[in-house]
Design a protein around this motif. Structure first.
Motif, mmCIF file in Angstrom:
data_model
loop_
_atom_site.group_PDB
_atom_site.id
_atom_site.type_symbol
_atom_site.label_atom_id
_atom_site.label_comp_id
_atom_site.label_asym_id
_atom_site.label_seq_id
_atom_site.Cartn_x
_atom_site.Cartn_y
_atom_site.Cartn_z
ATOM 1 N N LYS A 306 0.833 -1.204 0.000
ATOM 2 C CA LYS A 306 0.000 0.000 0.000
ATOM 3 C C LYS A 306 0.868 1.255 0.000
ATOM 4 O O LYS A 306 0.644 2.182 -0.790
ATOM 5 C CB LYS A 306 -0.932 -0.010 1.202
ATOM 6 N N LYS A 307 1.856 1.311 0.876
ATOM 7 C CA LYS A 307 2.659 2.532 1.005
ATOM 8 C C LYS A 307 3.671 2.682 -0.127
ATOM 9 O O LYS A 307 3.773 3.746 -0.751
ATOM 10 C CB LYS A 307 3.387 2.547 2.354
ATOM 11 N N LEU A 308 4.457 1.634 -0.396
ATOM 12 C CA LEU A 308 5.589 1.764 -1.316
ATOM 13 C C LEU A 308 5.189 1.645 -2.784
ATOM 14 O O LEU A 308 5.826 2.251 -3.649
ATOM 15 C CB LEU A 308 6.652 0.712 -0.995
ATOM 16 N N VAL A 309 4.166 0.854 -3.074
ATOM 17 C CA VAL A 309 3.762 0.651 -4.465
ATOM 18 C C VAL A 309 2.609 1.582 -4.836
ATOM 19 O O VAL A 309 2.666 2.290 -5.849
ATOM 20 C CB VAL A 309 3.378 -0.827 -4.712
ATOM 21 N N LYS A 310 1.576 1.590 -4.011
ATOM 22 C CA LYS A 310 0.378 2.355 -4.372
ATOM 23 C C LYS A 310 0.480 3.837 -4.033
ATOM 24 O O LYS A 310 0.227 4.698 -4.878
ATOM 25 C CB LYS A 310 -0.837 1.753 -3.676
ATOM 26 N N ASP A 311 0.832 4.157 -2.788
ATOM 27 C CA ASP A 311 0.795 5.551 -2.348
ATOM 28 C C ASP A 311 2.029 6.337 -2.763
ATOM 29 O O ASP A 311 1.935 7.342 -3.476
ATOM 30 C CB ASP A 311 0.611 5.616 -0.832
ATOM 31 N N ASP A 312 3.214 5.905 -2.319
ATOM 32 C CA ASP A 312 4.427 6.681 -2.569
ATOM 33 C C ASP A 312 5.129 6.318 -3.871
ATOM 34 O O ASP A 312 6.037 7.037 -4.306
ATOM 35 C CB ASP A 312 5.410 6.496 -1.413
ATOM 36 N N GLN A 313 4.760 5.204 -4.463
ATOM 37 C CA GLN A 313 5.320 4.741 -5.746
ATOM 38 C C GLN A 313 6.859 4.706 -5.734
ATOM 39 O O GLN A 313 7.530 5.121 -6.670
ATOM 40 C CB GLN A 313 4.814 5.636 -6.887
ATOM 41 N N LEU A 314 7.380 4.182 -4.639
ATOM 42 C CA LEU A 314 8.830 4.016 -4.534
ATOM 43 C C LEU A 314 9.295 2.707 -5.171
ATOM 44 O O LEU A 314 10.465 2.576 -5.539
ATOM 45 C CB LEU A 314 9.255 4.053 -3.065
ATOM 46 N N LEU A 315 8.412 1.741 -5.255
ATOM 47 C CA LEU A 315 8.727 0.439 -5.857
ATOM 48 C C LEU A 315 7.626 0.056 -6.840
ATOM 49 O O LEU A 315 6.463 0.474 -6.695
ATOM 50 C CB LEU A 315 8.850 -0.643 -4.773
ATOM 51 N N ALA A 340 16.880 5.146 -8.635
ATOM 52 C CA ALA A 340 17.010 6.387 -7.873
ATOM 53 C C ALA A 340 16.189 6.387 -6.598
ATOM 54 O O ALA A 340 16.431 7.203 -5.705
ATOM 55 C CB ALA A 340 16.606 7.570 -8.757
ATOM 56 N N LYS A 341 15.226 5.482 -6.499
ATOM 57 C CA LYS A 341 14.324 5.465 -5.346
ATOM 58 C C LYS A 341 14.566 4.282 -4.412
ATOM 59 O O LYS A 341 13.889 4.144 -3.399
ATOM 60 C CB LYS A 341 12.866 5.431 -5.822
ATOM 61 N N LEU A 342 15.513 3.435 -4.766
ATOM 62 C CA LEU A 342 15.678 2.186 -4.010
ATOM 63 C C LEU A 342 16.115 2.436 -2.571
ATOM 64 O O LEU A 342 15.635 1.790 -1.640
ATOM 65 C CB LEU A 342 16.686 1.271 -4.719
ATOM 66 N N GLU A 343 17.031 3.357 -2.371
ATOM 67 C CA GLU A 343 17.525 3.635 -1.022
ATOM 68 C C GLU A 343 16.410 4.177 -0.133
ATOM 69 O O GLU A 343 16.287 3.789 1.038
ATOM 70 C CB GLU A 343 18.680 4.641 -1.096
ATOM 71 N N GLU A 344 15.579 5.058 -0.688
ATOM 72 C CA GLU A 344 14.446 5.589 0.074
ATOM 73 C C GLU A 344 13.453 4.477 0.393
ATOM 74 O O GLU A 344 12.901 4.420 1.503
ATOM 75 C CB GLU A 344 13.759 6.703 -0.708
ATOM 76 N N ALA A 345 13.243 3.587 -0.568
ATOM 77 C CA ALA A 345 12.328 2.467 -0.343
ATOM 78 C C ALA A 345 12.828 1.584 0.795
ATOM 79 O O ALA A 345 12.049 1.165 1.661
ATOM 80 C CB ALA A 345 12.185 1.645 -1.621
ATOM 81 N N LYS A 351 11.279 1.546 8.417
ATOM 82 C CA LYS A 351 10.361 2.333 9.247
ATOM 83 C C LYS A 351 9.077 1.565 9.545
ATOM 84 O O LYS A 351 8.568 1.585 10.674
ATOM 85 C CB LYS A 351 10.032 3.654 8.551
ATOM 86 N N GLU A 352 8.530 0.916 8.537
ATOM 87 C CA GLU A 352 7.282 0.157 8.732
ATOM 88 C C GLU A 352 7.488 -0.987 9.721
ATOM 89 O O GLU A 352 6.647 -1.239 10.582
ATOM 90 C CB GLU A 352 6.777 -0.392 7.397
ATOM 91 N N ALA A 357 7.129 -3.031 15.493
ATOM 92 C CA ALA A 357 7.856 -3.397 16.709
ATOM 93 C C ALA A 357 7.492 -2.493 17.876
ATOM 94 O O ALA A 357 7.413 -2.947 19.029
ATOM 95 C CB ALA A 357 9.363 -3.350 16.449
ATOM 96 N N ARG A 358 7.236 -1.208 17.582
ATOM 97 C CA ARG A 358 6.882 -0.268 18.650
ATOM 98 C C ARG A 358 5.390 -0.292 18.985
ATOM 99 O O ARG A 358 4.998 -0.299 20.144
ATOM 100 C CB ARG A 358 7.273 1.158 18.241
ATOM 101 N N GLY A 359 4.550 -0.263 17.955
ATOM 102 C CA GLY A 359 3.118 -0.072 18.188
ATOM 103 C C GLY A 359 2.230 -1.255 17.913
ATOM 104 O O GLY A 359 1.006 -1.178 18.106
ATOM 105 N N GLY A 360 2.797 -2.364 17.436
ATOM 106 C CA GLY A 360 1.988 -3.538 17.167
ATOM 107 C C GLY A 360 1.202 -3.429 15.866
ATOM 108 O O GLY A 360 1.486 -2.566 15.019
ATOM 109 N N VAL A 361 0.213 -4.295 15.697
ATOM 110 C CA VAL A 361 -0.585 -4.347 14.476
ATOM 111 C C VAL A 361 -2.055 -4.139 14.817
ATOM 112 O O VAL A 361 -2.488 -4.329 15.952
ATOM 113 C CB VAL A 361 -0.396 -5.696 13.742
#
Length: 867
Positions: A306-315, A340-345, A351-352, A357-361
């Motif tokens: 959802k985040k990397l492919v759909k929303d932010d289009q990093l991958l 050019a976007k691989l490192e950010e991805a 982060k995810e 690990a911090r907040g659970g699911v």
């Protein structure tokens, strides 16, 4: 709206799951039979009468993790290819022809831990299919011409894999994630190792792994369990159980820091594979990790998609999966995207994971993931082939053929806390390896950004100070540290029975106090600054070594000066050191190997000092006084008998001045050591001892070469031919007959003479047989039965180990010090490979004839008498 839609979809999925579980329970309740035949073959039969078809799967414990000396050659995969190239009774092509006549399908796979052969046929052909599998498993022909054809096929397969970016980035991930475990290697093999495989290698491996007690035969489908078991007993039961080959797999050390590997090849997109060490199939954390993989990247609404492919289009694509083989595997996140976007991805993926690990699911994503894991697993059981695979792998990996149905129940019990705990426990950066694949066009830019630091290494040099101290200097600027070794000729070679242990005791007492520092201050001064200090003593030398960061060079040199010039050998510290040595002697006497080697050296050398225990005996230590140690120190720890080597980050000219200013006031004293050469060994010396231990040990020893004799290189190669997992003794005693726990051959050169020892550890019942085979293998070598290939591999092993062993500053300093001390020259290590590479098969045969003398040997047997 999305939440309501998700809830509605989940209701539908739960109905499906309940139905599937009920279906699963029904089929598992029918003829859930597991039998182990008298020859060790495991048989599992499940009646499933919904369709008139049957799948038979044979699982063999023959995969990457079981390849031993052939690891990395792809031998399991190569053997799998050859299974279909004819048997002793079936010609090439006949297997496929028969399967086609059944209206069936047959295939095989090789993985990290097993080889699997499966055939699905209409139920009326079960008997023929079983007979065909029996023939394949036990009677494959390994035709030489077909073998070479298949080798070329696999080499092409390797090239294809190299051209597939997805496979390539994954291969780099596994290779880098694992340091010692076989999982770091390729299942299909590395081409150089594959090319080196001989037909005999394949036959030997096949004969050792494709044995009844290493096989599971699973039958699932429209059969009668009783009739089918009889058929299997008739076909497979006639083969004899063979010696169990326990896989000796190196445990993977815990990863403690992030690892990264990058490659630039002719591609347009960039590929990313991130792997975290996790668990094997038998670990209960498996279930939470499987659910976590779905939450992260296992379905269309997963977090990463959802985040990397759909929303932010990093991958362009991303997925996650938890791979759990027999031994601990990897939790993998895989992505493809714009370079050019691989490192950010990558950063967003981390982060995810950290957020979980911090907040659970969330409850909705947890329940969706559990439903998807369960349904995916159950869907795989719809066919007889899917169910047979699940049953067979459940037995092979978990030791329980019903594990697959328990899996669904355990997935249902996963809660949010267990998923969060799994993320915290396993998915952290210190446990992470990242593999990148970039377009080749970006290589120059990457090099400019991350150019490695220069490795400045100067050739070693030696200077002799005015008082006779030989000082060896080797500048190595790659790390801000240095190591110093200071050695003197001495050791047990200059001892008698009466003062045995005095050399070791003197070296230890050098660190027990000086006129400037107490014992506690010596260690504390070094360790508090990240340094180390230790002593050593052996058969020919004694001394001390110091290591520190280069910023503490002055302190380290001060410490060296203080110890060498000002040691006081305090009486109270001597008492403490003796107590430690008394305990060490007891410990050695409790150990089968220490006892055996000491007894053998005593038998080989009689009254010559090489037969003495390095740390001494109780009675000799008791009689050594502080005055004795001071006299020993004054005699042997003198400038003319001293060699110092310094390796590391320093300037040579400055180091010479620093050491000269500290040690130039040591009086120039020469030392002449006269030791009577050992008398020749004549006749066979045979001794036998008993110990209350499970293990027994047989050792045979011969006199060896002097340290400055060219024969020492020949003897090292001979030892390498006999030793190691591909050595003669291993193949004959361990692999072929499984008679030994531990074995090997070692050549130790000495100043006056050396020794060559072969040893084998086994149990008391097999001791006689083991001894016979040991002598038989030594006789073969002596008679010339050594191949060029054995010699080539032995030389490779020796030169490779030498390079590896001299990587550390301390090891190199130690090697140069001893080589100079023994008259070989401080730079002798540089020509080691040249000496070894020139050795031929004829040289080794002649060496074996010269030194393996059955009329002059020592034979020691330690008979274990444990319960």
């Amino acid at each position: 709206m999305r939440g309501k839609k998700l809830t509605k979809n989940l209701r539908k999925r739960y109905v499906f799951i309940l139905s599937a579980i009920l279906f699963l329970q029904i089929i598992c309740a029918v003829s859930e039979g597991k039998e182990v035949l008298s020859n060790g073959l495991t048989v599992i039969i499940k009646e499933e009468h919904s369709h008139p078809v049957v799948t038979i799967q044979v699982t063999i414990g023959a995969g990457l993790s079981s390849e031993g000396v052939w690891a990395g050659s792809g031998i399991s995969h190569f053997v799998e290819h050859m299974l279909f190239k004819g048997t002793q009774t079936r010609k090439l092509g006949q297997i496929e022809e028969e399967v086609k006549s059944y209206g069936g399908v047959i295939n095989a796979t090789t993985g990290l831990d097993s080889t699997n052969i499966y055939i699905t046929v209409p139920k009326e052909h079960v008997r023929e299919a079983l007979g065909l599998l029996e023939d394949i498993v036990f009677n494959s022909a390994f035709d030489s011409r077909e073998l070479e054809k298949e080798r070329e096929v696999i080499l092409k397969e390797i090239r294809l894999n190299q051209d597939d970016p997805a496979r390539r980035v994954m291969r780099h991930l596994w290779r880098t994630s694992f340091l010692s475990h076989p999982y770091k290697l390729s299942v299909i093999g590395h081409k150089e190792l594959l090319k080196a495989l001989k037909r005999n290698d394949l036959v030997e491996y096949y004969s050792s792994r494709f044995v009844p007690n290493n096989l599971t035969v699973t039958v699932v489908g429209d059969v009668n369990a009783g009739d089918t078991l009889e058929q299997i007993e008739s076909l497979f039961g006639k083969y004899q159980r063979k010696q169990n080959l326990l896989d000796t797999v190196s445990a993977e050390p815990q990863q403690n820091s992030l690892r990264e590997v990058k490659e630039f090849i002719p591609i347009n997109l960039a590929y990313l594979a991130m792997g975290y060490h996790t668990v094997g199939l038998s670990n209960r954390d498996l279930y939470a990790l499987d659910v976590l993989s779905i939450i992260l990247g296992g379905w269309d609404e997963s977090r990463l998609k959802k985040k990397l492919v759909k929303d932010d289009q990093l991958l362009y694509a991303v997925s996650a999966f938890n791979y759990t083989p027999k031994y601990p595997g990897l939790f993998i996140v895989y992505g493809v995207g714009d370079p050019a976007k691989l490192e950010e991805a990558k950063s967003e993926i981390i982060k995810e994971i950290e957020q979980i690990a911090r907040g659970g699911v969330k409850t909705n994503e947890l329940e969706a993931a559990k439903a998807l894991v369960s349904s995916g697993y159950i869907n795989s059981l719809e066919t007889t082939s899917g169910l047979a695979g699940a049953v067979s792998q459940s037995e092979f990996l978990a030791g329980d053929p019903t594990f697959f149905k328990k899996y669904v129940g355990n997935i249902k019990r996963v809660d949010g806390d267990s998923v969060q705990t799994a993320a915290q426990k396993y998915l952290n950066n210190d446990n992470l390896t990242i593999s990148y694949l970039y377009p080749k066009s970006l290589r120059s830019a990457a090099d400019a950004v991350s150019a490695p630091a220069k490795n400045i290494a100067e050739p070693a040099r030696m200077v002799v100070l005015q008082n006779g101290i030989r000082l060896i200097l080797k500048e190595e600027k790659r790390l801000p540290k240095l190591s110093i070794v200071c050695a003197f000729l001495g050791g047990t070679r200059v001892e008698t029975k009466e003062n045995n242990g005095i050399s070791n005791l003197t070296s230890a007492m050098l660190l027990k106090g000086t006129r400037e520092r107490r014992e506690s201050e010596i260690a504390a001064a070094m360790e508090s600054r990240g340094g180390q200090i230790s002593h050593f003593s052996g058969k020919n030398t004694l001394g001390i070594s110091l290591s520190s960061l280069s910023e503490h060079t002055a302190l380290t040199l001060d410490m060296l000066e203080d110890i060498i010039k000002n040691s006081t050998f305090p009486e109270e510290e001597l008492k403490k050191e003796k107590e430690k040595l008394y305990a060490a002697i007891k410990s050695q006497d409790d150990d089968v190997y220490s006892t055996g080697f000491l007894k053998l050296r005593k038998a080989l050398f009689k009254d010559y000092p090489y037969g003495l225990r390095v740390i001494g005996e109780d009675d000799s230590l008791e009689n050594i006084t502080s005055a004795d140690i001071k006299n020993f120190y004054k005699k042997y720890c003198v400038a003319g008998n001293m060699v110092i080597a310094v390796v590391g980050d320093f300037e040579s000219d400055k180091m010479i001045r620093e050491i000269e200013s500290r040690l130039s006031d040591m009086r120039k004293t020469s030392l002449e050591i006269n030791v009577n050469a050992p008398l020749p060994l004549t006749g066979e010396v045979e001794e036998s001892y008993s110990m209350d231990r499970e293990q027994s040990l047989v050792l045979v020893g011969f006199r060896g070469a002097e340290i400055d004799s060219p024969d020492r290189f020949y003897l090292e190669v001979l030892s390498s031919v006999l030793s190691g997992e591909n050595g003669r003794l291993y193949r004959a005693i361990r692999n072929d007959l499984g008679l030994s726990y531990s074995l090997g051959t070692v050549s130790v050169p000495g100043i006056d003479t050396g020794f060559l020892i072969s040893y084998v550890a086994t149990d008391a019942e097999r001791l006689k047989k083991t001894k016979e085979i040991l002598f038989k293998e030594l006789e073969k070598v002596k008679s010339g039965s050594i191949s060029d290939q054995e010699v080539r591999l032995a030389k490779k092993a020796l030169t490779g180990r030498q390079k590896i062993s001299l990587q550390s500053y301390k090891s190199l300093a130690y090697q140069m010090t001893l080589d100079e001390m023994y008259g070989l020259g401080y730079d002798a290590y540089l020509t080691y490979s040249q000496h070894v590479s020139k050795i031929t098969q004829a040289d080794i045969v002649n060496t074996a004839k010269k030194y393996i003398d059955f009329k002059s040997l020592a034979l020691v047997t330690i008979l274990g008498e444990g319960d």
